[in-house]
Motif scaffolding. Sequence first.
Motif, PDB file in Angstrom:
ATOM      1  N   GLY A  17      16.989   8.469  -7.902  1.00  0.00           N
ATOM      2  CA  GLY A  17      15.492   7.966  -7.953  1.00  0.00           C
ATOM      3  C   GLY A  17      15.154   7.028  -9.114  1.00  0.00           C
ATOM      4  O   GLY A  17      14.602   6.176  -9.271  1.00  0.00           O
ATOM      5  N   LEU A  18      15.869   7.478 -10.230  1.00  0.00           N
ATOM      6  CA  LEU A  18      15.568   6.875 -11.603  1.00  0.00           C
ATOM      7  C   LEU A  18      16.070   5.127 -11.342  1.00  0.00           C
ATOM      8  O   LEU A  18      15.252   4.337 -11.721  1.00  0.00           O
ATOM      9  CB  LEU A  18      16.100   7.284 -12.632  1.00  0.00           C
ATOM     10  CG  LEU A  18      15.508   8.624 -13.467  1.00  0.00           C
ATOM     11  CD1 LEU A  18      16.401   9.340 -14.462  1.00  0.00           C
ATOM     12  CD2 LEU A  18      14.083   8.081 -13.803  1.00  0.00           C
ATOM     13  N   ASN A  19      17.157   5.081 -10.794  1.00  0.00           N
ATOM     14  CA  ASN A  19      17.600   3.771 -10.654  1.00  0.00           C
ATOM     15  C   ASN A  19      16.595   2.845  -9.925  1.00  0.00           C
ATOM     16  O   ASN A  19      16.530   1.528 -10.073  1.00  0.00           O
ATOM     17  CB  ASN A  19      18.958   3.369  -9.751  1.00  0.00           C
ATOM     18  CG  ASN A  19      20.189   4.058 -10.789  1.00  0.00           C
ATOM     19  OD1 ASN A  19      19.802   3.972 -12.110  1.00  0.00           O
ATOM     20  ND2 ASN A  19      21.312   4.481 -10.175  1.00  0.00           N
ATOM     21  N   GLN A  20      16.058   3.408  -8.671  1.00  0.00           N
ATOM     22  CA  GLN A  20      15.027   2.760  -7.912  1.00  0.00           C
ATOM     23  C   GLN A  20      13.681   2.223  -8.926  1.00  0.00           C
ATOM     24  O   GLN A  20      13.282   1.288  -8.707  1.00  0.00           O
ATOM     25  CB  GLN A  20      14.569   3.488  -6.697  1.00  0.00           C
ATOM     26  CG  GLN A  20      15.505   3.952  -5.715  1.00  0.00           C
ATOM     27  CD  GLN A  20      16.102   2.553  -5.305  1.00  0.00           C
ATOM     28  OE1 GLN A  20      15.207   1.504  -4.826  1.00  0.00           O
ATOM     29  NE2 GLN A  20      17.269   2.392  -4.811  1.00  0.00           N
ATOM     30  N   LEU A  21      13.463   3.227  -9.842  1.00  0.00           N
ATOM     31  CA  LEU A  21      12.415   2.785 -10.742  1.00  0.00           C
ATOM     32  C   LEU A  21      12.830   1.692 -11.730  1.00  0.00           C
ATOM     33  O   LEU A  21      12.023   0.701 -12.221  1.00  0.00           O
ATOM     34  CB  LEU A  21      11.829   4.177 -11.739  1.00  0.00           C
ATOM     35  CG  LEU A  21      11.461   5.291 -10.627  1.00  0.00           C
ATOM     36  CD1 LEU A  21      10.950   6.608 -11.673  1.00  0.00           C
ATOM     37  CD2 LEU A  21      10.072   4.977  -9.829  1.00  0.00           C
ATOM     38  N   PHE A  22      13.832   2.031 -12.107  1.00  0.00           N
ATOM     39  CA  PHE A  22      14.649   0.586 -13.093  1.00  0.00           C
ATOM     40  C   PHE A  22      14.545  -0.719 -12.190  1.00  0.00           C
ATOM     41  O   PHE A  22      14.118  -1.405 -12.903  1.00  0.00           O
ATOM     42  CB  PHE A  22      15.956   0.788 -13.289  1.00  0.00           C
ATOM     43  CG  PHE A  22      16.323   2.009 -14.341  1.00  0.00           C
ATOM     44  CD1 PHE A  22      15.286   2.613 -15.044  1.00  0.00           C
ATOM     45  CD2 PHE A  22      17.500   2.645 -14.411  1.00  0.00           C
ATOM     46  CE1 PHE A  22      15.485   3.679 -15.724  1.00  0.00           C
ATOM     47  CE2 PHE A  22      17.742   3.737 -15.129  1.00  0.00           C
ATOM     48  CZ  PHE A  22      16.628   4.215 -15.986  1.00  0.00           C
ATOM     49  N   LEU A  35       3.192  -1.275 -11.515  1.00  0.00           N
ATOM     50  CA  LEU A  35       4.013  -0.966 -12.694  1.00  0.00           C
ATOM     51  C   LEU A  35       3.666  -0.081 -13.400  1.00  0.00           C
ATOM     52  O   LEU A  35       4.470   0.854 -13.994  1.00  0.00           O
ATOM     53  CB  LEU A  35       3.907  -2.598 -13.478  1.00  0.00           C
ATOM     54  CG  LEU A  35       4.639  -2.704 -14.722  1.00  0.00           C
ATOM     55  CD1 LEU A  35       6.072  -2.399 -14.547  1.00  0.00           C
ATOM     56  CD2 LEU A  35       4.526  -3.782 -15.623  1.00  0.00           C
ATOM     57  N   ALA A  36       2.291   0.248 -13.558  1.00  0.00           N
ATOM     58  CA  ALA A  36       1.745   1.397 -14.338  1.00  0.00           C
ATOM     59  C   ALA A  36       2.210   2.739 -13.765  1.00  0.00           C
ATOM     60  O   ALA A  36       2.534   3.664 -14.457  1.00  0.00           O
ATOM     61  CB  ALA A  36       0.401   1.342 -14.431  1.00  0.00           C
ATOM     62  N   ILE A  78      12.502  -1.648  -9.944  1.00  0.00           N
ATOM     63  CA  ILE A  78      11.006  -1.918  -9.628  1.00  0.00           C
ATOM     64  C   ILE A  78      10.470  -2.733 -11.132  1.00  0.00           C
ATOM     65  O   ILE A  78       9.839  -3.764 -11.181  1.00  0.00           O
ATOM     66  CB  ILE A  78      10.057  -0.825  -9.443  1.00  0.00           C
ATOM     67  CG1 ILE A  78      10.368  -0.264  -7.848  1.00  0.00           C
ATOM     68  CG2 ILE A  78       8.645  -0.778  -9.349  1.00  0.00           C
ATOM     69  CD1 ILE A  78       9.712   0.870  -7.614  1.00  0.00           C
ATOM     70  N   VAL A  79      10.837  -1.943 -12.038  1.00  0.00           N
ATOM     71  CA  VAL A  79      10.492  -2.477 -13.441  1.00  0.00           C
ATOM     72  C   VAL A  79      11.187  -3.956 -13.724  1.00  0.00           C
ATOM     73  O   VAL A  79      10.458  -4.888 -14.139  1.00  0.00           O
ATOM     74  CB  VAL A  79      10.613  -1.572 -14.780  1.00  0.00           C
ATOM     75  CG1 VAL A  79      10.715  -2.075 -15.939  1.00  0.00           C
ATOM     76  CG2 VAL A  79      10.172  -0.077 -14.499  1.00  0.00           C
ATOM     77  N   ASP A 134       0.890  -1.172  -0.067  1.00  0.00           N
ATOM     78  CA  ASP A 134      -0.068   0.034   0.113  1.00  0.00           C
ATOM     79  C   ASP A 134       1.046   1.456  -0.099  1.00  0.00           C
ATOM     80  O   ASP A 134       0.702   2.182  -0.705  1.00  0.00           O
ATOM     81  CB  ASP A 134      -0.967  -0.088   1.320  1.00  0.00           C
ATOM     82  CG  ASP A 134      -1.701  -1.056   1.216  1.00  0.00           C
ATOM     83  OD1 ASP A 134      -2.396  -1.607  -0.097  1.00  0.00           O
ATOM     84  OD2 ASP A 134      -2.548  -1.333   1.871  1.00  0.00           O
ATOM     85  N   VAL A 135       1.780   1.137   0.748  1.00  0.00           N
ATOM     86  CA  VAL A 135       2.734   2.543   1.081  1.00  0.00           C
ATOM     87  C   VAL A 135       3.465   2.731  -0.301  1.00  0.00           C
ATOM     88  O   VAL A 135       3.520   3.831  -1.054  1.00  0.00           O
ATOM     89  CB  VAL A 135       3.685   2.322   2.133  1.00  0.00           C
ATOM     90  CG1 VAL A 135       4.928   3.489   1.997  1.00  0.00           C
ATOM     91  CG2 VAL A 135       3.284   2.225   3.455  1.00  0.00           C
ATOM     92  N   LYS A 136       3.869   1.502  -0.778  1.00  0.00           N
ATOM     93  CA  LYS A 136       4.673   1.608  -2.138  1.00  0.00           C
ATOM     94  C   LYS A 136       3.805   2.028  -3.488  1.00  0.00           C
ATOM     95  O   LYS A 136       3.926   3.129  -4.118  1.00  0.00           O
ATOM     96  CB  LYS A 136       5.381   0.291  -2.491  1.00  0.00           C
ATOM     97  CG  LYS A 136       6.449   0.227  -3.637  1.00  0.00           C
ATOM     98  CD  LYS A 136       6.769  -1.337  -3.676  1.00  0.00           C
ATOM     99  CE  LYS A 136       8.008  -1.186  -4.976  1.00  0.00           C
ATOM    100  NZ  LYS A 136       8.510  -2.583  -4.902  1.00  0.00           N
ATOM    101  N   THR A 137       2.546   1.833  -3.228  1.00  0.00           N
ATOM    102  CA  THR A 137       1.726   1.948  -4.474  1.00  0.00           C
ATOM    103  C   THR A 137       1.061   3.467  -4.324  1.00  0.00           C
ATOM    104  O   THR A 137       1.378   4.302  -5.389  1.00  0.00           O
ATOM    105  CB  THR A 137       0.240   1.134  -4.413  1.00  0.00           C
ATOM    106  OG1 THR A 137       0.669  -0.124  -4.548  1.00  0.00           O
ATOM    107  CG2 THR A 137      -0.783   1.311  -5.497  1.00  0.00           C
ATOM    108  N   ASN A 138       0.910   3.816  -3.137  1.00  0.00           N
ATOM    109  CA  ASN A 138       0.444   5.112  -2.969  1.00  0.00           C
ATOM    110  C   ASN A 138       1.696   6.197  -3.041  1.00  0.00           C
ATOM    111  O   ASN A 138       1.514   7.424  -3.785  1.00  0.00           O
ATOM    112  CB  ASN A 138       0.176   5.425  -1.340  1.00  0.00           C
ATOM    113  CG  ASN A 138      -1.320   4.795  -1.196  1.00  0.00           C
ATOM    114  OD1 ASN A 138      -1.910   4.696  -2.094  1.00  0.00           O
ATOM    115  ND2 ASN A 138      -1.460   4.423   0.110  1.00  0.00           N
TER     116      ASN A 138
END
Length: 718
Positions: free
Chosen positions: A125-130, A143-144, A132-133, A98-102
């Motif tokens: 922060g971009l590396n964290q998004l990489f 993912l969305a 997750i993907v 929930d925390v991650k999604t919000n």
Amino acid sequence: MPPSKDVVKIAVQMMGAIPQLIELNQAKPLSAVVKEVCEVWNLNNSERYALQYVDGQQAYITELNRGEIKNGSILQLTTAPDQEAAKLHGGIQSNSVDVKTNSLKKLASLSRDVAFAQEFISRNGLNQLFLIVEEDNNTGEILAYTLKAFVELMEHDFVSWETLSPAFIKKIVSYINISPLDASIQQISLAILENMVPTSRALFELVKQQVTLDRLIALLQVMNTQLQLKAMALLIALLLNAGEAERRDMMDYLGEKNLRQFIHKNIVHASDPIADEMAHYLYVLQSLTLNLLECRMRAPMDPYSQEQRDLLQSLRHAAFVSENESSAGSYNTERRHSLCAKEFRKLGFVNNSNPALDLHRTPPGLLALDSMVYFSRHFPNAYSRFILENSSREDKHECPFARSSIQLSFMLCEILHVGETCSETAQAFYPMFFGQEHFFEEVFCICIQLLNKTWKEMRATQEDFDKVMQVVREQITRTLVLKPTSLELFKSRVNALNYSEILRLRQTERMHQEEILPVPVLELRERLKPELIKLIQQQRLLHLCEGTLFRKISTRRRQDKLWYCRLSPNHKFLHYGDVEEGVENPPIESLQEKVSVADMKALLVGRECPHTKEKSSGKQNKDLLDLAFSISYDVGEHLNFIASTRYEFCLWTDGLNVLLGREMVSERMQSDLDILLSMELKLRLLDLENIAIPDAPPDIPKPPSNLNFCYDFTHIEQ
């Protein structure tokens, strides 16, 4: 007191607090302004807060954009971008779903702001998004939101698209190639690849290899309009960044898969209106397809190319082979060459002995030859009718097929912008383009028949060629503005827009322009009219005094005798009489007959004339009706005329009306009056103070001592 221009009155609000109405001094540091706002609400650590717009994209106020604040703006006090970035950077790494999604949801929203994006990217922060993907267990909302936040952050150009890892790109490609996946994820994935393609050649090759054209075509066939839009965007990006040979191969493949027909059926004719972005992509696809014709348009004909010579000869064979094939075999070389030159002249080539020279001009180059050959092969009956119909006319009245086709091809290249770079914003696509495989050639076939029809309606001669082409251009452009959805509809509408309708539309537009002129200009125009009408009357009477050669028409409609008519210098008599062939301007004394102007009763035109009342069928009779006029004098006596051209008809009927004390009513009179009024108005409205206008025209310069600078064409005709 600071200057008033540096102070704006705004409202600042915060949840759970009474809003503040303040006067924002733009000369004061923003940190000091935030501190003052915090002090009113008893908030410590003002560096943790920032101002933000309430409406729109809720952008943060910074020193760079504070000048955009207007009087009456509503701002809110919120967490500073660096504090928010640090908080969300930790939230997206949380083990709580929930925390991650919000956190990702809020990140996707705030990433549109440049100040926040800069802070988040600076925290890696971009590396964290990489990560997750690249994790296999993340799907759905997480993912969305991750992909949406990534796209928004990359839009600020702080990081190059070339820095993306192969593993990340592989995952993005997999989302597109998996059919059951959520459509929103596929949309964002397509948008990511679209942004990657123009960045480097390596990324272009990677995307082209991993996402096939077949897959993009499949995505274009789904019912989700947003997914269609993103698939079209990626397809256009690939086409725009491909090399010329690659693009041609890709377009050929798309043609084999009937992409244009699908677009015509499922996008152009969809129940929902086409969005602006999709309209732009359709325009680009149309432009890229038409630009495939550029190489032919820029290429002149090579007289040594056997293939091109065969195409040229096929035009002659299609029109004349049936009548000359059997007899040509017995002719010698010189005789056959003469026969070919004669047939190429009938086809309308200017250089009939070497027609390849007509196709040396670029544009349209070989594109004109291709269009003519297409017309002769796909519409053989219309082609033969065009050639044979004009071959039977007088030389000056025939519509030259080849010359007209070359000029029409050039005109269509201009109208359809063939060879021009695609605009980055234009949306002007033609719906009918996607319903036809050979669009340019099919439009040419319709328009060349339209040109022949307009030529006949205008009763044009060779001297009127440019005027006819101007009318045809207007017919085509006016019809294209209506955006017909099919070639059949285009054909019916452009043929309905005949020459008479064009004249009516021009007159209506001219009257509308007159209506919007300032009142003083309209008054000046009305004051000038009588003077200019008198000038036209003088010109008409002068033409009658010079006289004109007419042909007598017998009861069998055979033009067999000549007679001459002219007005006496004192405007009291019309002198006329028979003349021999070759006499151009007989003296007035040689004209034995005369009619007193005082005895003239009426001017009759068309069917009112006694010499046209005899019933006769055929096209010639219709032409004569438009050129016939008569003068009635005494009791039952008439002097009957058949003008050689419509221009001559207008001048004589106007002049005779002047002699009868009536108004001039011909279309030529209105045209001349409009031209003179326009010129006179422009001269009167010019500031000509202290500028001497000569009373006489300048002297004509002496002819050159020799004419050696003229090009000798005689060797071409031999």
